[in-house]
Structures are given as structure tokens and as C-alpha cells.
Write an enzyme that holds these catalytic residues in place. Sequence first.
Site, PDB file in Angstrom:
ATOM      1  N   LYS A 188       0.853  -1.199   0.000  1.00 57.26           N
ATOM      2  CA  LYS A 188       0.000   0.000   0.000  1.00 57.26           C
ATOM      3  C   LYS A 188       0.881   1.238   0.000  1.00 57.26           C
ATOM      4  CE  LYS A 188      -1.993   2.693   3.003  1.00 57.26           C
ATOM      5  NZ  LYS A 188      -1.949   3.960   2.230  1.00 57.26           N
ATOM      6  N   GLU A 263      10.215   1.513  10.171  1.00 61.20           N
ATOM      7  CA  GLU A 263      11.149   2.609   9.872  1.00 61.20           C
ATOM      8  C   GLU A 263      10.381   3.897  10.106  1.00 61.20           C
ATOM      9  OE1 GLU A 263      14.308   2.401   9.003  1.00 61.20           O
ATOM     10  OE2 GLU A 263      14.378   0.229   8.856  1.00 61.20           O
ATOM     11  N   CYS A 297      13.112  11.569   6.784  1.00 63.98           N
ATOM     12  CA  CYS A 297      13.317  10.973   8.105  1.00 63.98           C
ATOM     13  C   CYS A 297      14.738  11.219   8.590  1.00 63.98           C
ATOM     14  CB  CYS A 297      13.030   9.488   8.052  1.00 63.98           C
ATOM     15  SG  CYS A 297      13.992   8.638   6.796  1.00 63.98           S
ATOM     16  N   GLU A 395       9.671  16.043  15.169  1.00 64.29           N
ATOM     17  CA  GLU A 395       9.974  16.047  13.745  1.00 64.29           C
ATOM     18  C   GLU A 395       9.114  17.122  13.076  1.00 64.29           C
ATOM     19  OE1 GLU A 395       8.670  12.507  11.642  1.00 64.29           O
ATOM     20  OE2 GLU A 395      10.687  12.260  10.842  1.00 64.29           O
TER      21      GLU A 395
HETATM   22  P1  NAD Z   1       2.191   8.255   7.875  1.00 64.50           P
HETATM   23  O1  NAD Z   1       2.525   7.478   9.087  1.00 64.50           O
HETATM   24  O2  NAD Z   1       1.113   9.260   7.963  1.00 64.50           O
HETATM   25  O3  NAD Z   1       1.763   7.274   6.671  1.00 64.50           O
HETATM   26  C1  NAD Z   1       2.614   6.243   6.241  1.00 64.50           C
HETATM   27  C2  NAD Z   1       1.767   5.163   5.581  1.00 64.50           C
HETATM   28  O4  NAD Z   1       0.934   4.575   6.588  1.00 64.50           O
HETATM   29  C3  NAD Z   1       0.829   5.676   4.492  1.00 64.50           C
HETATM   30  O5  NAD Z   1       0.771   4.746   3.431  1.00 64.50           O
HETATM   31  C4  NAD Z   1      -0.501   5.764   5.211  1.00 64.50           C
HETATM   32  O6  NAD Z   1      -1.621   5.666   4.369  1.00 64.50           O
HETATM   33  C5  NAD Z   1      -0.398   4.551   6.122  1.00 64.50           C
HETATM   34  N1  NAD Z   1      -1.305   4.579   7.277  1.00 64.50           N
HETATM   35  C6  NAD Z   1      -1.888   5.661   7.868  1.00 64.50           C
HETATM   36  N2  NAD Z   1      -2.692   5.255   8.863  1.00 64.50           N
HETATM   37  C7  NAD Z   1      -2.603   3.905   8.928  1.00 64.50           C
HETATM   38  C8  NAD Z   1      -3.182   2.902   9.761  1.00 64.50           C
HETATM   39  N3  NAD Z   1      -4.061   3.209  10.722  1.00 64.50           N
HETATM   40  N4  NAD Z   1      -2.840   1.620   9.546  1.00 64.50           N
HETATM   41  C9  NAD Z   1      -1.953   1.289   8.583  1.00 64.50           C
HETATM   42  N5  NAD Z   1      -1.394   2.183   7.745  1.00 64.50           N
HETATM   43  C10 NAD Z   1      -1.694   3.471   7.925  1.00 64.50           C
HETATM   44  O7  NAD Z   1       3.564   8.898   7.369  1.00 64.50           O
HETATM   45  P2  NAD Z   1       3.764   9.897   6.152  1.00 64.50           P
HETATM   46  O8  NAD Z   1       3.244  11.242   6.563  1.00 64.50           O
HETATM   47  O9  NAD Z   1       3.278   9.277   4.895  1.00 64.50           O
HETATM   48  O10 NAD Z   1       5.374   9.922   6.077  1.00 64.50           O
HETATM   49  C11 NAD Z   1       6.171  10.729   6.849  1.00 64.50           C
HETATM   50  C12 NAD Z   1       6.724   9.965   8.023  1.00 64.50           C
HETATM   51  O11 NAD Z   1       7.459   8.827   7.576  1.00 64.50           O
HETATM   52  C13 NAD Z   1       7.721  10.780   8.829  1.00 64.50           C
HETATM   53  O12 NAD Z   1       7.495  10.590  10.192  1.00 64.50           O
HETATM   54  C14 NAD Z   1       9.072  10.197   8.423  1.00 64.50           C
HETATM   55  O13 NAD Z   1      10.104  10.370   9.349  1.00 64.50           O
HETATM   56  C15 NAD Z   1       8.727   8.771   8.222  1.00 64.50           C
HETATM   57  N6  NAD Z   1       9.731   8.129   7.371  1.00 64.50           N
HETATM   58  C16 NAD Z   1      10.644   7.275   7.940  1.00 64.50           C
HETATM   59  C17 NAD Z   1      11.634   6.691   7.163  1.00 64.50           C
HETATM   60  C18 NAD Z   1      12.649   5.741   7.744  1.00 64.50           C
HETATM   61  O14 NAD Z   1      13.238   4.998   6.969  1.00 64.50           O
HETATM   62  N7  NAD Z   1      12.869   5.723   9.049  1.00 64.50           N
HETATM   63  C19 NAD Z   1      11.692   6.980   5.803  1.00 64.50           C
HETATM   64  C20 NAD Z   1      10.754   7.855   5.263  1.00 64.50           C
HETATM   65  C21 NAD Z   1       9.761   8.411   6.057  1.00 64.50           C
END
Ligand code: NAD
Length: 502
Positions: A188, A263, A297, A395
Site C-alpha cells: 500500500k 522505519e 526521516c 519532527e
Molecule cells: P504516515 O505514518 O502518515 O503514513 C505512512 C503510511 O501509513 C501511508 O501509506 C498511510 O496511508 C499509512 N497509514 C496511515 N494510517 C494507517 C493505519 N491506521 N494503519 C496502517 N497504515 C496506515 O507517514 P507519512 O506522513 O506518509 O510519512 C512521513 C513519516 O514517515 C515521517 O514521520 C518520516 O520520518 C517517516 N519516514 C521514515 C523513514 C525511515 O526509513 N525511518 C523513511 C521515510 C519516512
Amino acid sequence: MTVLVAPKVLSDHRVRDFKMLIDGKWEAGTSHSIERVAPSHGVLVSRYPAGTKADAERAIAAARKAFDNGAWPRMTASERANVLLKAADLIAARAEELAYLDAIEAGKPISQVRGEIAGSVDIWRYAASLARNLHGESYNTLGDGTLGVVLREAIGVVSIITPWNFPFLIVGQKLPFALAAGCTTVVKPSELTSGSTLVLGEILQEAGVPNGVVNIVTGTGAEVGAIMTSHPHVDMVSFTGSTGVGKLTMTNAAQTLKKVSLELGGKNPQIVFPDADLDAFIDAAVFGAYFNAGECCNAGSRLILHKDIASDVVRRVAELAKHVKVGDPLDPTTQVGAIITPQHLEKIGGYLAGARDSGARIAHGGETLDFGMGQFMAPTILEAVTPGMAVAREEVFGPVLSVLTFETTAEAIEIANSIDYGLSAGVWSRDFDTCLTIGRKVRAGTVWMNTFMDGTPELPFGGYKQSGLGRELGRHAVEDYTETKTLNMHVGGRTNWWMPQK
Ligand code: NAD
């Protein structure tokens, strides 16, 4: 002052309509469409199906069937590796299309995304090399009566959930390794940036991935993601995203004790000593903070500067930040693109207002940039930040650099470790002892020394503390998608437990 690159009106623009991939078939979905407006140009660019819980369940059933009865887990590693290598070639052949999609849907600079797609090709090839090196262990040292063999078996059905900030790169840090192990998957992508992952679906079909092995369901986390993390027929969840949703993922997965790989967020410090090569550092500071508009991130969003150099460093970082080109992601000279959504821009503004109210000063930037379309923000530096402020601990996920100061090495380490995150860190000094002391004492998954945000598929990546669980990449990346099974084999006569009563 910021160097502005005004977005050009998209003249030959067409909205791209995508379908999702379930059991080898492309489906339009039964619900409404999710519409993606380009964050840089303010116009509709993509439509994806809003997948439903029922769609996700069908995808999981297809992945389950493909794992339990299908060819993929049963073929040789060499055959799987060849499919992954073919996929890498096809990604390279469609690199420009993929780069355009990530640039227009995520607002990322096109030159940067081209680099990410090339990096992904390398990762897919690396995963293919690991596929053929996956093996277990044997123990011929347990006495004449026992031979022990430890097998590595594919873990099963893996749910892969990805964020919007590196749409193509991040799915490539998970999917090829899961496939190399022989797993089947439901993927997804973020509902904001699903386009390039759906093109990847076409590529994988063409490369020879059998039906049901890779299913891609578009939609929201609440509808599709929630079932992907809780369904009993899923064996593992590999999630990249925010720490908040990561915790929810772990809670959902715990009900059926799935393996989880997380992650998550970061608030990464760059610690700088007076003997550092400051010319090199100034560039790394600007790169670390403003690369991907700080929506990263790994962003080096906290500078922890020795007090003797702090004011000079802030002045020089601010001077270089003025020359960073901000604006149209489709212009190959742009270095900082758009902010992902208007709501996210507001959130960043809220952090700046809060920082000012708590006593921080804006040394540079701080303003939104109005091009008459999209949403953009100037590279920003906040000084007089103290460790307790939200901008020092949370963040912000925007082009905002917070500057803190220290006097002793111990204090620098304490500040670095004083927050909940532990993804990465940087240390700048020409002194070997200083670098190694910081490298060993800072609790982070990666510590860069005299560089920042370099990466290669050979080196593991992941977070300490609330930045995550597990590691991606590196030589164990395929093992992460396996179960360990012990075959304990008896040779010759066995001594009975039950003995006849005398
Ligand atoms: P997010 O947590 O809002 O969403 C990430 C994914 O999770 C999306 O596909 C979203 O639709 C899905 N999601 C949302 N609610 C969910 C639920 N209840 N159950 C399952 N899936 C769900 O994050 P974002 O805003 O898309 O991305 C930014 C975040 O990602 C930042 O915190 C960033 O630090 C982190 N990030 C971490 C890394 C790493 O490798 N550590 C890399 C990139 C981004």
C-alpha cells in the site's frame, strides 16, 4: 532572500488515471477515486482507486494463495534473482516516467528523483545478489547421533506500507528483499503519491512476477492499511511512516503476533566541533536540512554546535541557504521543491510560531513563498533553540534547522540523546577520538563522520528508540523476511525415555 524558481504552468498536462493490482488483474475499484493535486502546481495530476477493506482482503487472499500453492516460493533463488534483475533493467528503462511521477505527485526536485530512481535500480540488483546467498546453517558437531540443520524459510505474506516522501525509493528498500526470500506481498503506497508504485506493478508483471505475488492496493491507511496490519493471514508487516502510525501498526499486528519491521521518524543531530572542516560542514548542514524540503526521516534538523563556533557557523549556513534554489520541481536546477500539502505547510508554520513564542530567533527564512500556485517554504534557520523546545525534540518535517549549542563532548552527547528519536546522527571533527566517542555514544542507527546522509545498499539502515524496529538494507536484509526452522535429525538407535518398570 531565497533564489526562486517559479513553477511554469503545465501546458501539455494530462491527468493520469491509475488502477490497482489484485491477483494479476488491474482493477478500477468499486469506491470513489483519490485525486492527487500536484503540491507544486496546484492542479490535478493523478487519480487512484480508493481501495476498500474488501479490496485489501482479496489482495491478502491472493497473496496467501500465491504463497501456499504458487510457484514463487518454490522456484530456485537463481530464478527469482533473474526476475529481480530484469525488474531492475525495466525500472532503468522507465526511469524518466517514474521520476516525473514522483516529482509531480510529491513536489520533489526532478534531478533529485532521477538520483533516487538510479539508486533504486542499484538496490533491486543488490537484492538479486542476496537472493542467491540466502542459506541456513548445519551442525555436524553434535555427536554421532545428531545432525542439526537450520533452514531459512520465507516468512509468508508480507504487508508493505510506505509513506509519501520517497515513494519509489522506499518500496524498493522492502519489496525486492521480500521477493528475494520467496515471500508474497500486499503493497500500500501513500494515498498522496501512489503513481510510481503502480507503474512498478506493471514492471514486475513484465519482469515475470507471477499473479498474486505482488498486489498493490491504493487507498487510505484507515481503510486499507488497518486491515493489512491486522489480518490473520498476513505473517509480517514492513512499515515506513510516522512514529504514531508505527505504534498503531505494532498494536494491530500484536493481536496475531505478526513480525513487524518499522522505519519511523527522526530528529537527527549534526554535532560540530571547532576543529572540523567547516567548509565541508557548511555544505552538509544545508544539504542535510533542506534536501527533500526537509521532508526526510534522515534530515539533519538539529545542529549541535560548539559554542565557540556557533555564531560563525550560523552566519555561514544562512549565507549558503540564500543560494539554495527553491521552486518548480520540474526545473532541473531546483534543489528544494514543494511542501506535500497545504495542511502540512500550516503544521510547519505552527512549529515556527511555537519556537518564537518560546524564545527562539529566526536567523534566516521563516516565510512561505507565494508563486501563485502550490505551496513552498523558504529554507529556515532557528537559533537560540534550547533542548526542551518542541522544535528541538519533534519532527517538523519541513525545511527548518534548529541550532543548539554545547561546551563539552559529554554535553553534546547528552543533548543528542535527550529525545525519543534515534535514527541517524553526524559528527564533524578532525580528531579521531572525538569522532569515535560520538559514534559510539550517540544512540542512533547510523552515525556519519565528516559527511552526512550518504548511503549504499550494503549498509544497514534503521532506528534506535522510537525511530523504529529492525534494519533495512545490508547483507541481512533478505533474512529479515524469513523464519528460522531447526531440523534436528537423529542418526542410529535412540535411548528411550520410558523404561520398563523393574
Ligand atoms: P504516515 O505514518 O502518515 O503514513 C505512512 C503510511 O501509513 C501511508 O501509506 C498511510 O496511508 C499509512 N497509514 C496511515 N494510517 C494507517 C493505519 N491506521 N494503519 C496502517 N497504515 C496506515 O507517514 P507519512 O506522513 O506518509 O510519512 C512521513 C513519516 O514517515 C515521517 O514521520 C518520516 O520520518 C517517516 N519516514 C521514515 C523513514 C525511515 O526509513 N525511518 C523513511 C521515510 C519516512
